[in-house]
Structure formats: C-alpha cells, structure tokens
Design an enzyme around this catalytic site. Sequence first.
Site, PDB file in Angstrom:
ATOM      1  CE  LYS A 194       6.324  -6.814  -3.500  1.00  0.00           C
ATOM      2  NZ  LYS A 194       5.417  -5.669  -3.443  1.00  0.00           N
TER       3      LYS A 194
ATOM      4  CD  GLN B  91       2.348  -5.075  -5.193  1.00  0.00           C
ATOM      5  OE1 GLN B  91       2.941  -5.604  -4.269  1.00  0.00           O
ATOM      6  NE2 GLN B  91       2.956  -4.384  -6.120  1.00  0.00           N
TER       7      GLN B  91
ATOM      8  CG  ASP C 235       5.434  -1.691   1.067  1.00  0.00           C
ATOM      9  OD1 ASP C 235       6.391  -2.075   0.396  1.00  0.00           O
ATOM     10  OD2 ASP C 235       4.244  -1.980   0.819  1.00  0.00           O
TER      11      ASP C 235
HETATM   12  N1  GUN Z   1       3.673  -1.274  -6.081  1.00  0.00           N
HETATM   13  C1  GUN Z   1       4.817  -0.980  -6.748  1.00  0.00           C
HETATM   14  N2  GUN Z   1       5.862  -0.981  -5.899  1.00  0.00           N
HETATM   15  C2  GUN Z   1       5.372  -1.294  -4.678  1.00  0.00           C
HETATM   16  C3  GUN Z   1       5.976  -1.462  -3.398  1.00  0.00           C
HETATM   17  O1  GUN Z   1       7.173  -1.322  -3.195  1.00  0.00           O
HETATM   18  N3  GUN Z   1       5.120  -1.796  -2.400  1.00  0.00           N
HETATM   19  C4  GUN Z   1       3.792  -1.942  -2.581  1.00  0.00           C
HETATM   20  N4  GUN Z   1       3.046  -2.244  -1.523  1.00  0.00           N
HETATM   21  N5  GUN Z   1       3.207  -1.787  -3.746  1.00  0.00           N
HETATM   22  C5  GUN Z   1       4.002  -1.472  -4.788  1.00  0.00           C
END
Ligand code: GUN
Length: 283
Positions: free
Chosen positions: A51, A95, A118
């Site tokens: 990211k 996350q 998200d």
């Molecule tokens: N963990 C696995 N996929 C995601 C996601 O799309 N966003 C976040 N914040 N955590 C994750």
Amino acid sequence: MNIIDGKAVSKAVRERVAAETEELKKKGVTPGLAVIIVGEDPASQVYVRNKEKACEEVGFYSEKFALPENTTQEELNALVHELNERKDINGILCQLPLPKHLDDKEVINLINPIKDVDAFHPVNVGAIMIGDYHFLPCTPAGVMELIHSTGVDVCGKKAVVIGRSNIVGKPMAMLLLHENATVEITHSRTRNLSEITAGADILVAAIGKAKFVTADMVKEGAVVIDVGMNRDENGKLCGDVDFEAVKDKCSYITPVPGGVGPMTISMLMQNTLTAAKIQNGIE
Ligand code: GUN
C-alpha cells in the site's frame, strides 16, 4: 477462454489516479493516506508495504503507523482521533486483522466516514446499500473494474456470488445489483450450490476454500472471477476456483495470482484520491 489480466487493468487504474493526482497537486492538494498496523502479522506487513509503495507510485503522501502488539484500545483510538483531525491525511486505513485484544468494530466506527477509504464504516456500508456512495469497498470495486474490462454487459445477467462476508460477498452483490444484474448470494449452508452456480452468467467466488469451484459448477461461457487467495496441497498460491479445470469452459476468468489481487490496492488509491477531492471541495 480469455484470461483477465489483473495486473494490466490495475496499472491502468493507477495511471488514471496518478494523472489526476498530478492535476490536483497543481491546485495545492496532495492526497494523504495513513496506514495503521498493529503487531507483527507477516501477511499484513506485506499488504501494508504494498500500500505504501502504491502511494509512492501515484504521487500520494503516505504515513505508516506501526504500533506494537501490546497497544491498548485507548492508544489506538487516540491515534484515530488525531488522524481524523489532520488536514494532510485524507484517508485512514487500519489493517485487519487486529490482535485479539483489540476491537476492530470500535476502531472502524471511530474513523471519520469521509476518511474511511476501506468503506468499512457503517455509514459507508449504508451508503452502498442505497447506491449513494463516495467510496466503494476495494475488493468488490476491483472485481467490477475487471468485469468492465471484458466488455461484457452485466445488465439483466444472472450473477452468483459465493461468500457473504462484509468485506467482499455482501458489497459485491450490491455492486452487481446496482448494474442491474439478477444477483444470488450463496454460502457454506446453501443447498444445491452447484445447480445455482451452474446457472450463473457471472460467477464471483469469495469463500476462501482452495479450488472449491469445479468445472461442473460453471456455466459454459460464464465470466468467472476468483477472489480467493489460498494455498493448495503443495503450498502453492491458488484461488477458490480450480483454474485448470474451469478455464476452458468459461469465456473469461481471472488467474490467482494476477487477477483480483492487484486490483484491491489500486481501488484504495482511487478512494484516497476521491477523499482528498471531497475534503478540499474539488468536484
Ligand atoms: N485485511 C485484509 N484485507 C483488508 C482490507 O481490504 N483492508 C484492511 N484495512 N485490512 C485488510
């Protein structure tokens, strides 16, 4: 059979975001993303690194907050409050999964919905339900981009989603519905699952079971999208679809890796750009 190239579609999205970011910077706005990670989960660390890399690629400002495993709920909440107030941070992402002693719902609820890139906050989930949204959840949004890349019109088609998670299955069904598909959500308790999936013009597999979807479950000429990310019996990365068995039966299929995976982060970049525009009154 055509293999949908997730890397190419993902690259096109990032190029679009990068070009728009360049324009935005001329107006004095640099999109900023804060990524919070708690603890040492290796998979999460890889995702977070990717990211950050993507932010750099499209020209965003990004800041990582790596908190120790023993962080308290109060400390985490305080960080979210602080980021909600910061003008240079347009998107906040925590996350998941969090260590067991922390409550992910509590954190998600604290994120200002306009910074919730998200689209996990109940306000954003509700907005998706009524079709009046700024942010699309990243994985389902990526799937829609992949379907669009095939040129296949979703309108009036039968779409079947396998999986009903809040992050993928449920919002996926909504996005397909918004484009006028006739949608059926199936899951581990569904009876006669194979019969239902075999009627699907568009099949989205998001159940987290290696090679679960076999050829008999797929309609001739279907578009098959595989959201799965599993390990097979040899430890090799594989999806929810038995790719080798299904590929010659469908019109389009996504591979794993190289299908849905690369899209998710690109859609996060798209959401962060949207957040920066909204927070600065642009568009
Ligand atoms: N963990 C696995 N996929 C995601 C996601 O799309 N966003 C976040 N914040 N955590 C994750």
